[in-house]
Write a protein that holds these residues in place. Structure first.
Motif, PDB file in Angstrom:
ATOM      1  N   LYS A  43       0.873  -1.174   0.000  1.00  8.65           N
ATOM      2  CA  LYS A  43       0.000   0.000   0.000  1.00  8.65           C
ATOM      3  C   LYS A  43       0.907   1.220   0.000  1.00  8.65           C
ATOM      4  N   VAL A  44       0.828   2.005  -1.056  1.00  7.92           N
ATOM      5  CA  VAL A  44       1.697   3.167  -1.210  1.00  7.92           C
ATOM      6  C   VAL A  44       0.953   4.425  -0.777  1.00  7.92           C
ATOM      7  N   SER A  48       6.035   6.467   0.989  1.00  7.23           N
ATOM      8  CA  SER A  48       6.064   5.390   1.970  1.00  7.23           C
ATOM      9  C   SER A  48       5.200   4.227   1.493  1.00  7.23           C
ATOM     10  N   ALA A  49       5.638   3.014   1.806  1.00  6.50           N
ATOM     11  CA  ALA A  49       4.891   1.821   1.407  1.00  6.50           C
ATOM     12  C   ALA A  49       4.813   0.853   2.572  1.00  6.50           C
ATOM     13  N   THR A  50       3.624   0.310   2.809  1.00  9.82           N
ATOM     14  CA  THR A  50       3.421  -0.729   3.807  1.00  9.82           C
ATOM     15  C   THR A  50       3.351  -2.060   3.068  1.00  9.82           C
ATOM     16  N   TRP A 125       0.409  -6.429   8.916  1.00  6.71           N
ATOM     17  CA  TRP A 125       1.444  -5.885   8.028  1.00  6.71           C
ATOM     18  C   TRP A 125       2.819  -6.213   8.598  1.00  6.71           C
ATOM     19  N   ILE A 126       3.857  -6.171   7.761  1.00  9.06           N
ATOM     20  CA  ILE A 126       5.178  -6.620   8.195  1.00  9.06           C
ATOM     21  C   ILE A 126       6.198  -5.489   8.282  1.00  9.06           C
ATOM     22  N   ILE A 127       6.344  -4.715   7.204  1.00  8.77           N
ATOM     23  CA  ILE A 127       7.314  -3.608   7.209  1.00  8.77           C
ATOM     24  C   ILE A 127       6.728  -2.380   6.533  1.00  8.77           C
ATOM     25  N   LYS A 128       7.359  -1.242   6.834  1.00  6.58           N
ATOM     26  CA  LYS A 128       7.105   0.004   6.111  1.00  6.58           C
ATOM     27  C   LYS A 128       8.428   0.421   5.479  1.00  6.58           C
ATOM     28  N   VAL A 137       6.116   0.354  -8.588  1.00  7.63           N
ATOM     29  CA  VAL A 137       4.740  -0.020  -8.245  1.00  7.63           C
ATOM     30  C   VAL A 137       3.943  -0.328  -9.514  1.00  7.63           C
ATOM     31  N   ASN A 138       4.283   0.346 -10.610  1.00  6.90           N
ATOM     32  CA  ASN A 138       3.561   0.140 -11.866  1.00  6.90           C
ATOM     33  C   ASN A 138       3.740  -1.266 -12.434  1.00  6.90           C
ATOM     34  N   SER A 139       4.787  -1.976 -12.024  1.00  7.93           N
ATOM     35  CA  SER A 139       5.018  -3.337 -12.519  1.00  7.93           C
ATOM     36  C   SER A 139       4.235  -4.380 -11.718  1.00  7.93           C
ATOM     37  N   LEU A 140       3.574  -3.960 -10.644  1.00  9.50           N
ATOM     38  CA  LEU A 140       2.802  -4.880  -9.804  1.00  9.50           C
ATOM     39  C   LEU A 140       1.370  -5.004 -10.313  1.00  9.50           C
ATOM     40  N   MET A 141       0.691  -6.044  -9.865  1.00 12.33           N
ATOM     41  CA  MET A 141      -0.691  -6.285 -10.291  1.00 12.33           C
ATOM     42  C   MET A 141      -1.685  -5.482  -9.461  1.00 12.33           C
ATOM     43  N   ASP A 142      -2.765  -5.059 -10.122  1.00 17.33           N
ATOM     44  CA  ASP A 142      -3.869  -4.460  -9.372  1.00 17.33           C
ATOM     45  C   ASP A 142      -4.746  -5.605  -8.852  1.00 17.33           C
ATOM     46  N   ASP A 143      -5.829  -5.268  -8.160  1.00 17.66           N
ATOM     47  CA  ASP A 143      -6.667  -6.292  -7.530  1.00 17.66           C
ATOM     48  C   ASP A 143      -7.266  -7.266  -8.541  1.00 17.66           C
TER      49      ASP A 143
END
Length: 156
Positions: A43-44, A48-50, A125-128, A137-143
């Motif tokens: 989650k951006v 910052s990203a979680t 959640w694990i890290i931030k 982030v654009n290379s990742l999949m949406d829902d």
């Protein structure tokens, strides 16, 4: 009553009540997150990203008994391992879906690793991470793409 007749009775009862007898096909996927093929979510918010593991991943792992957490301040790279999740079934690496510096680690998972099972997108959640390349982030999949990816993976 024989096992086959019990199964037939249960199937007919389920049909009458309009209840599905199929096992759960896939897990919860949230719209505002991005997903990696290795079943981590991100989650951006600004720079910052979680990061955590998906509901699909925790469902396949079973009861999580230990989470190996990284140190604050280390650098993580997209697609590279930064920790592990150990369950009653297996141990699985956790890969970072983004690159950057770990700015916070959810230490509560050391005492309550089951939060990954009970609330993978909220209390598990694990890290931030402070992002070093927000374009990743654009290379990742949406829902929608992730849901289809999980369905295809489960069917193979």
């Amino acid at each position: 009553m024989a096992a086959s007749s019990r199964l037939l009775w249960a199937s007919r009862a389920a049909a009458y009540l309009r209840i599905s007898t199929f096992p759960r096909a896939f897990s919860t996927v949230l719209k505002d997150l991005k997903y990696a093929e290795t079943h981590e979510w991100v989650k951006v918010e600004g720079d910052s990203a979680t990061v955590g593991i998906t509901d699909h991943a925790q469902d396949h792992l079973g009861d999580v008994v230990y989470v190996e957490l990284p140190e604050v301040g280390i650098s993580v790279s997209q697609g590279k391992n930064f920790g592990a999740v150990e369950s009653v079934k297996a141990t699985s690496d956790i890969n970072s879906p983004v690159s950057g510096e770990v700015v916070e680690v959810y230490e509560k998972l050391s005492e309550e690793p089951g939060l990954v099972n009970g609330s993978p997108y909220d209390k598990g959640w694990i890290i931030k991470v402070k992002l070093s390349n927000s374009g990743e982030v654009n290379s990742l999949m949406d829902d929608e793409k992730y849901l289809k990816f999980c369905e295809e993976e489960d069917n193979h």
